[in-house]
Design a protein around this motif. Structure first.
Motif, mmCIF file in Angstrom:
data_model
loop_
_atom_site.group_PDB
_atom_site.id
_atom_site.type_symbol
_atom_site.label_atom_id
_atom_site.label_comp_id
_atom_site.label_asym_id
_atom_site.label_seq_id
_atom_site.Cartn_x
_atom_site.Cartn_y
_atom_site.Cartn_z
ATOM 1 N N ARG A 134 0.846 -1.151 0.070
ATOM 2 C CA ARG A 134 0.098 -0.056 0.092
ATOM 3 C C ARG A 134 0.787 1.122 0.139
ATOM 4 O O ARG A 134 0.730 2.114 -0.671
ATOM 5 N N GLY A 135 1.896 1.348 0.702
ATOM 6 C CA GLY A 135 2.761 2.530 1.101
ATOM 7 C C GLY A 135 3.567 2.610 -0.396
ATOM 8 O O GLY A 135 3.614 3.851 -0.731
ATOM 9 N N LEU A 136 3.848 1.448 -1.031
ATOM 10 C CA LEU A 136 4.625 1.831 -2.269
ATOM 11 C C LEU A 136 3.697 2.494 -3.577
ATOM 12 O O LEU A 136 4.003 3.105 -4.166
ATOM 13 N N ARG A 137 2.552 1.820 -3.240
ATOM 14 C CA ARG A 137 1.406 2.306 -4.309
ATOM 15 C C ARG A 137 1.187 3.596 -4.018
ATOM 16 O O ARG A 137 1.110 4.501 -5.245
ATOM 17 N N SER A 142 -7.010 -7.830 -10.340
ATOM 18 C CA SER A 142 -8.251 -6.918 -10.430
ATOM 19 C C SER A 142 -8.139 -6.088 -9.149
ATOM 20 O O SER A 142 -7.669 -6.266 -8.250
ATOM 21 N N PRO A 143 -8.525 -4.885 -9.430
ATOM 22 C CA PRO A 143 -8.599 -3.960 -8.442
ATOM 23 C C PRO A 143 -9.070 -4.449 -6.908
ATOM 24 O O PRO A 143 -8.588 -3.952 -5.716
ATOM 25 N N SER A 144 -10.055 -5.042 -7.063
ATOM 26 C CA SER A 144 -10.829 -5.715 -5.943
ATOM 27 C C SER A 144 -9.974 -6.795 -4.980
ATOM 28 O O SER A 144 -9.836 -6.811 -3.861
ATOM 29 N N THR A 145 -9.298 -7.543 -5.619
ATOM 30 C CA THR A 145 -8.427 -8.411 -5.394
ATOM 31 C C THR A 145 -7.188 -7.836 -4.601
ATOM 32 O O THR A 145 -6.684 -8.061 -3.422
ATOM 33 N N LEU A 146 -6.649 -6.563 -5.205
ATOM 34 C CA LEU A 146 -5.457 -5.999 -4.654
ATOM 35 C C LEU A 146 -6.166 -5.078 -3.381
ATOM 36 O O LEU A 146 -5.443 -5.046 -2.324
ATOM 37 N N SER A 147 -7.354 -4.646 -3.419
ATOM 38 C CA SER A 147 -7.916 -3.975 -2.103
ATOM 39 C C SER A 147 -7.900 -5.084 -1.098
ATOM 40 O O SER A 147 -7.478 -4.746 0.016
ATOM 41 N N ARG A 148 -8.337 -6.412 -1.134
ATOM 42 C CA ARG A 148 -8.530 -7.369 -0.135
ATOM 43 C C ARG A 148 -7.089 -7.709 0.098
ATOM 44 O O ARG A 148 -6.812 -7.952 1.378
ATOM 45 N N TRP A 204 -0.405 5.973 -7.172
ATOM 46 C CA TRP A 204 -1.168 5.157 -8.086
ATOM 47 C C TRP A 204 -2.503 4.914 -7.349
ATOM 48 O O TRP A 204 -2.390 4.786 -6.033
ATOM 49 N N SER A 205 -3.560 4.477 -8.051
ATOM 50 C CA SER A 205 -4.900 4.237 -7.600
ATOM 51 C C SER A 205 -4.883 2.683 -7.494
ATOM 52 O O SER A 205 -3.845 1.830 -8.114
ATOM 53 N N LEU A 206 -5.770 1.934 -6.844
ATOM 54 C CA LEU A 206 -5.828 0.278 -7.022
ATOM 55 C C LEU A 206 -6.056 -0.151 -8.579
ATOM 56 O O LEU A 206 -5.275 -1.082 -9.162
ATOM 57 N N ASP A 207 -6.855 0.922 -9.323
ATOM 58 C CA ASP A 207 -6.656 0.648 -10.714
ATOM 59 C C ASP A 207 -5.395 0.585 -11.244
ATOM 60 O O ASP A 207 -5.066 -0.024 -12.411
ATOM 61 N N ASP A 208 -4.667 1.602 -11.058
ATOM 62 C CA ASP A 208 -3.365 1.732 -11.800
ATOM 63 C C ASP A 208 -2.428 0.727 -11.339
ATOM 64 O O ASP A 208 -1.852 -0.004 -12.520
#
Length: 192
Positions: A17-20, A37-43, A25-29
């Motif tokens: 999260r910190g590097l992103r 997927s952005p939802s997988t990254l969020s989880r 960058w957003s989760l989409d980026d």
């Protein structure tokens, strides 16, 4: 062991999260760059999903970092060598190599504050040889029937099959020593 794994997971999630965020960058980026997927990254970031090794590799590559950098310890235990105190013996020891060296050798720095006394201190015997150099002060080496003073700048090397003990002479002394496995057990083990 379970707690250690959970701590690593929290650390890795926070680093992702910190590097992103540091890259703006957003989760989409990040998702577009690593194929998740952005939802997988969020989880993954929030702990709602376990991180698979294949996912971690893809995320590390997208963030332009390495797996090692994502999972390296947060503390300084892998770098800083902390002393171990043995009040009973008047010893403070720093084991300078984390893994035993060739032939099981250990390098240690020892600070001694107590003298060694014949008839009071037990002379030890173990297979092998001991070697030390005196960094500061003077060391009394009891070696069989002999009492040998080893001063700063001098070194001693001897068979450990001869009963021996060492301690400070007229004030604190520091040595750098190389010990085989038997010497390590004998000299670096804390007495109770």
């Amino acid at each position: 062991m379970r707690m250690a794994q959970e701590e690593v997971d929290v650390l890795v999630r926070g680093r992702i999260r910190g590097l992103r965020l540091a890259k703006g960058w957003s989760l989409d980026d990040l998702a577009a760059r690593c194929g998740l997927s952005p939802s997988t990254l969020s989880r993954i970031e929030t702990g709602g999903r376990r991180i698979g090794l294949d996912q971690l590799v893809a995320i590390a590559q997208a963030l332009e970092t390495t797996l090692d950098q994502l999972v390296e310890p947060a503390g300084d235990e892998d770098v800083v060598i902390r002393p171990k105190h043995d009040e009973a013996r008047g010893f403070t020891a720093w084991t300078l190599n984390r893994d035993t060296g060739p032939h099981g050798l250990t390098v240690a720095k020892i600070r001694m504050t107590k003298p060694v006394r014949r008839g009071v201190d037990e002379l030890k015997v173990h297979p092998g040889r001991d070697w030390f150099t005196v960094l500061s002060g003077t060391v009394t080496l009891l070696l069989g029937d002999r009492t040998i003073l080893v001063e700063a700048g001098q070194a001693a090397e001897f068979s450990t099959m001869v009963p021996h003990a060492f301690g400070a002479h007229d004030g604190p002394a520091e040595i750098l020593t190389i010990l085989d496995p038997d010497g390590k057990r004998t000299h670096l083990r804390k007495r109770k």
